[in-house]
Design a protein around this motif. Sequence first.
Motif, PDB file in Angstrom:
ATOM      1  N   ILE A   1      18.111  54.329  34.853  1.00 25.50           N
ATOM      2  CA  ILE A   1      16.633  54.150  34.622  1.00 25.50           C
ATOM      3  C   ILE A   1      16.567  52.371  35.340  1.00 25.50           C
ATOM      4  O   ILE A   1      15.835  52.170  36.413  1.00 25.50           O
ATOM      5  CB  ILE A   1      15.419  54.433  34.129  1.00 25.50           C
ATOM      6  N   VAL A   2      16.722  51.991  34.454  1.00 28.02           N
ATOM      7  CA  VAL A   2      16.118  49.901  34.669  1.00 28.02           C
ATOM      8  C   VAL A   2      16.947  49.826  35.708  1.00 28.02           C
ATOM      9  O   VAL A   2      16.383  48.794  36.810  1.00 28.02           O
ATOM     10  CB  VAL A   2      16.158  49.097  33.702  1.00 28.02           C
ATOM     11  N   THR A   3      18.316  50.157  36.107  1.00 26.63           N
ATOM     12  CA  THR A   3      19.310  49.882  37.397  1.00 26.63           C
ATOM     13  C   THR A   3      18.776  50.071  38.194  1.00 26.63           C
ATOM     14  O   THR A   3      18.097  49.583  39.723  1.00 26.63           O
ATOM     15  CB  THR A   3      20.203  50.565  37.227  1.00 26.63           C
ATOM     16  N   ASP A   4      18.186  51.122  38.672  1.00 21.63           N
ATOM     17  CA  ASP A   4      17.331  51.348  39.560  1.00 21.63           C
ATOM     18  C   ASP A   4      15.911  50.782  39.905  1.00 21.63           C
ATOM     19  O   ASP A   4      15.796  50.696  40.910  1.00 21.63           O
ATOM     20  CB  ASP A   4      16.847  52.874  39.776  1.00 21.63           C
ATOM     21  N   LEU A   5      15.067  50.311  39.035  1.00 25.65           N
ATOM     22  CA  LEU A   5      13.573  50.063  39.350  1.00 25.65           C
ATOM     23  C   LEU A   5      14.287  48.064  39.785  1.00 25.65           C
ATOM     24  O   LEU A   5      14.120  47.535  39.431  1.00 25.65           O
ATOM     25  CB  LEU A   5      13.832  49.881  37.312  1.00 25.65           C
ATOM     26  N   GLY A   6      15.617  47.661  39.545  1.00 25.85           N
ATOM     27  CA  GLY A   6      16.136  47.027  40.086  1.00 25.85           C
ATOM     28  C   GLY A   6      15.891  45.348  39.075  1.00 25.85           C
ATOM     29  O   GLY A   6      16.462  43.894  38.336  1.00 25.85           O
TER      30      GLY A   6
ATOM     31  N   VAL B   1      25.075  46.434  37.553  1.00 25.90           N
ATOM     32  CA  VAL B   1      24.884  44.645  37.202  1.00 25.90           C
ATOM     33  C   VAL B   1      25.560  44.487  35.363  1.00 25.90           C
ATOM     34  O   VAL B   1      26.320  45.665  34.800  1.00 25.90           O
ATOM     35  CB  VAL B   1      23.639  44.990  36.830  1.00 25.90           C
ATOM     36  N   PRO B   2      25.143  43.534  35.174  1.00 25.63           N
ATOM     37  CA  PRO B   2      26.199  42.518  34.325  1.00 25.63           C
ATOM     38  C   PRO B   2      25.313  43.427  32.603  1.00 25.63           C
ATOM     39  O   PRO B   2      24.269  43.331  32.326  1.00 25.63           O
ATOM     40  CB  PRO B   2      26.131  41.635  34.320  1.00 25.63           C
ATOM     41  N   VAL B   3      26.033  43.645  31.784  1.00 26.58           N
ATOM     42  CA  VAL B   3      25.802  44.643  30.782  1.00 26.58           C
ATOM     43  C   VAL B   3      26.088  43.172  29.549  1.00 26.58           C
ATOM     44  O   VAL B   3      27.378  43.101  29.297  1.00 26.58           O
ATOM     45  CB  VAL B   3      26.972  45.709  30.427  1.00 26.58           C
ATOM     46  N   SER B   4      25.235  42.358  28.771  1.00 23.80           N
ATOM     47  CA  SER B   4      25.436  41.640  27.950  1.00 23.80           C
ATOM     48  C   SER B   4      25.154  42.511  26.113  1.00 23.80           C
ATOM     49  O   SER B   4      23.985  43.395  26.349  1.00 23.80           O
ATOM     50  CB  SER B   4      24.565  40.378  27.763  1.00 23.80           C
TER      51      SER B   4
END
Length: 247
Positions: free
Chosen positions: A15-20, A64-67
């Motif tokens: 979800i948050v990836t799709d939100l940018g 996207v990067p995962v921390s």
Amino acid sequence: MAGTNAAEVAEAVRIVTDLGADLIDLNCGCPVKKIRSKGAGSSLLTDTPRLYQLICAMKQNTSVPVSIKIRVESHSHEKFNAEVASVVSDAGADFLVVHGRHWTEHYETPCNYQEIAFFVEQLNIPVIGNGDISCYDSLKKMLATGCKGVMISRASVGQPWLIKKLVADMQQQIFQLPSITEIGLIFIEHVEKLIELLGSEKFAIIQARKFAKYYARNLENKLQFCEMVNQCESFCDLKEICLRCFI
């Protein structure tokens, strides 16, 4: 984000990836009881099989990067630094943020730079140091651990220009601190942005009460200002109080 269920975390990541989102961080450092009681936050530091599953679920569902943000063993009886370092690496996290205190330690306990340096030595991914950075000297102490970057939170509350000042200090440039009047105007702008973000003037004013003492740290009538902010009910009232006290 925080969580314990790999499927739920995976869905949240999508979800948050799709939100940018530019990056996604898993909070494994939160010491709050209601978070730990669910097995999330800093509880994951001693539940490394679950931590591994969560990181893998995140990596498999985003580009996207995962921390991962953690705390350290410090002076506690818990011993997890080495295993957490191994799991973070094996699961494929892109970088690690290390706060140099155990989850039971409060801010009066000094940041443990040695244990941040341990993670730097153990990992081939960037380590970001966090804890007690409030001035150029403390920044240099943190960078001496070998970390690739720093995270600053508490010290920047009420002085959001701190990051720019530290960058200027590193570059041996002069940074002009804002005047008392400018600080008041920055606080007003902060509250305006809160209203925009929260979509509620009422909730924004409640949040603003928490920040007032930090913006007023160098104000002569600090106590009076904070008392008035705590009693105000609208942005119009808060703005008038700021203009009266800061200008």
